[in-house]
Design a protein around this motif. Structure first.
Motif, PDB file in Angstrom:
ATOM      1  N   ARG A 236       0.840  -1.201   0.000  1.00  0.00           N
ATOM      2  CA  ARG A 236       0.000   0.000   0.000  1.00  0.00           C
ATOM      3  C   ARG A 236       0.872   1.247   0.000  1.00  0.00           C
ATOM      4  O   ARG A 236       1.855   1.327   0.734  1.00  0.00           O
ATOM      5  N   ARG A 237       0.483   2.229  -0.780  1.00  0.00           N
ATOM      6  CA  ARG A 237       1.315   3.414  -0.960  1.00  0.00           C
ATOM      7  C   ARG A 237       1.486   4.215   0.329  1.00  0.00           C
ATOM      8  O   ARG A 237       2.539   4.824   0.550  1.00  0.00           O
ATOM      9  N   ASN A 238       0.470   4.219   1.201  1.00  0.00           N
ATOM     10  CA  ASN A 238       0.575   5.015   2.431  1.00  0.00           C
ATOM     11  C   ASN A 238       1.711   4.552   3.336  1.00  0.00           C
ATOM     12  O   ASN A 238       2.238   5.333   4.136  1.00  0.00           O
ATOM     13  N   ASP A 310      -2.152   0.811  -6.609  1.00  0.00           N
ATOM     14  CA  ASP A 310      -2.203   2.038  -5.809  1.00  0.00           C
ATOM     15  C   ASP A 310      -1.451   3.177  -6.491  1.00  0.00           C
ATOM     16  O   ASP A 310      -1.946   4.309  -6.564  1.00  0.00           O
ATOM     17  N   LEU A 311      -0.250   2.890  -6.970  1.00  0.00           N
ATOM     18  CA  LEU A 311       0.576   3.931  -7.577  1.00  0.00           C
ATOM     19  C   LEU A 311       0.041   4.346  -8.938  1.00  0.00           C
ATOM     20  O   LEU A 311       0.150   5.524  -9.327  1.00  0.00           O
ATOM     21  N   SER A 312      -0.548   3.428  -9.661  1.00  0.00           N
ATOM     22  CA  SER A 312      -1.174   3.778 -10.937  1.00  0.00           C
ATOM     23  C   SER A 312      -2.297   4.786 -10.723  1.00  0.00           C
ATOM     24  O   SER A 312      -2.424   5.766 -11.467  1.00  0.00           O
ATOM     25  N   GLU A 313      -3.089   4.559  -9.676  1.00  0.00           N
ATOM     26  CA  GLU A 313      -4.175   5.487  -9.366  1.00  0.00           C
ATOM     27  C   GLU A 313      -3.636   6.815  -8.830  1.00  0.00           C
ATOM     28  O   GLU A 313      -4.148   7.889  -9.174  1.00  0.00           O
ATOM     29  N   PHE A 320       2.606   1.874 -14.336  1.00  0.00           N
ATOM     30  CA  PHE A 320       2.833   1.060 -13.141  1.00  0.00           C
ATOM     31  C   PHE A 320       2.155  -0.308 -13.262  1.00  0.00           C
ATOM     32  O   PHE A 320       2.625  -1.289 -12.681  1.00  0.00           O
ATOM     33  N   LEU A 321       1.063  -0.389 -14.011  1.00  0.00           N
ATOM     34  CA  LEU A 321       0.340  -1.650 -14.127  1.00  0.00           C
ATOM     35  C   LEU A 321       1.122  -2.694 -14.913  1.00  0.00           C
ATOM     36  O   LEU A 321       0.788  -3.879 -14.883  1.00  0.00           O
TER      37      LEU A 321
END
Length: 355
Positions: A236-238, A310-313, A320-321
């Motif tokens: 997760r990016r967070n 997450d990073l793509s969004e 990133f996908l």
């Protein structure tokens, strides 16, 4: 809030990573193994200056083993600090060896003392973890901080990073009236940005330190990570943004009263430009470590799939996908920064260097 739910297992040093380490003089010339330090026959708790248990223990070795071990540790320190030059180390001695009882891998800490002036330094001996090695190397390239470490087989030798632990700084220094809080919050924004680009996780206040450097009548700050176990592991990016850890909330509250969102965006842009400049300054080493990383497995498949989504969004980028492992995700994160700098956007393409 950023939460890490599972204990991370260390990843071994693979042949491609060992090749990289040898190429860039990161292999220790002194042969020592983590297991060599586990052969102690006695130990006592180590207390701090306030009489509190540090959760470290000082270990003792049989007399026959201690002399040879301490000689090896001194040579190791000379390799780490002075390129193996023992002549400048003759006045140093090993004062003690401590072991951490609460860390995942139970690292050892060696205290080296100067017998002339009683000044001292530390270094650490740990079970080698590929994640941590990638984190140390990326920190050395992407940040303004230089990092010294060596590897021998599956053992990691790491310098001590000095500074005030983040939790201590927040509890004892943050509100003492002598801090330049605007400069401090600016540095936290930049630290947050470096961690996110590098994908270095778990940066709660116990895992970073603050260096305070006087500058005329003001103080400059540098926040440095001291734990690299969670380099490119979580999904997760967070996890990779210090701003989301509750232990750092005091800094966030301070920031809200000191700098505007326009200033935050400015500091983020400044740091991303500096990251791009550092990458280009070490472009060959950067390409080599990223290529090595892309050949390695340092996280479960489900974490890779989750993080790339997450990073793509977050970046609104489908690139990133296409990433199939953490090395590819970190490469795309760094190249994303470079593509947005007009000066560097066409100069760094790691895919040219695939073998």
């Amino acid at each position: 809030m950023a939460l890490i739910s599972k204990k991370k297992l260390p990843y071994p040093v693979t042949e491609p990573l060992e090749y990289f380490l040898d190429q860039y003089d990161r292999i220790s010339p002194v042969n020592i193994k983590y297991e060599d330090l586990t052969r102690f026959n006695n130990a006592i708790p180590l207390y701090d200056s306030q009489g509190e248990d540090t959760l470290w223990i000082t270990v003792f070795y049989p007399q026959d083993d201690m002399e040879e071990l301490y000689k090896t540790l001194k040579k190791l320190y000379a390799s780490l600090r002075a390129d193996g030059n023992l002549t400048v180390m003759e006045h140093l001695f090993v004062d003690r060896v401590d072991m951490c009882t609460y860390g995942n891998t139970k690292p050892f800490r060696v205290r080296i003392v100067n017998r002339i002036n009683d000044n001292f330094d530390y270094f650490y001996i740990k079970v080698a973890d590929a994640s941590r090695i990638y984190g140390l190397e990326l920190e050395d390239i992407l940040s303004p901080n230089k990092v010294s470490y060596l590897v021998t087989e599956q053992t990691l030798i790491e310098e001590h990073i000095p500074g005030i632990p983040g939790d201590t700084f927040i509890n004892s220094y943050l509100e003492d009236g002598h801090q330049n809080k605007t400069r401090l919050t600016k540095e936290f924004v930049k630290f947050n940005e470096r961690c996110f680009v590098q994908l270095l996780g778990d940066m709660h206040s116990s895992n970073w330190v603050v260096l305070m450097v006087p500058d005329f009548d003001e103080i400059n700050y540098r926040i440095r990570p001291i734990d690299f176990d969670q380099q490119s592991y979580e999904g997760r990016r967070n996890i990779y943004m210090p701003q989301f850890y509750r232990q750092n909330n005091a800094i966030l509250k301070l920031m809200m009263g000191k700098i505007s969102w326009e200033s935050v965006r400015q500091y983020q842009a400044e740091e991303r430009f500096m990251i791009a400049s550092r990458v280009m300054g070490f472009r060959h080493r950067a390409k080599d470590i990223l290529r090595t990383m892309r050949k390695d497995v340092i996280a479960p498949r489900e974490n890779v799939m989750s993080l790339r989504q997450d990073l793509s969004e977050h970046y609104q980028s489908s690139r990133f996908l296409k990433c199939e492992n953490m090395g590819e995700i970190v490469t795309e994160s760094i190249e994303h920064v470079l593509r947005r700098q007009d000066k560097y956007k066409d100069m760094f393409d790691s895919s040219q260097y695939e073998q």
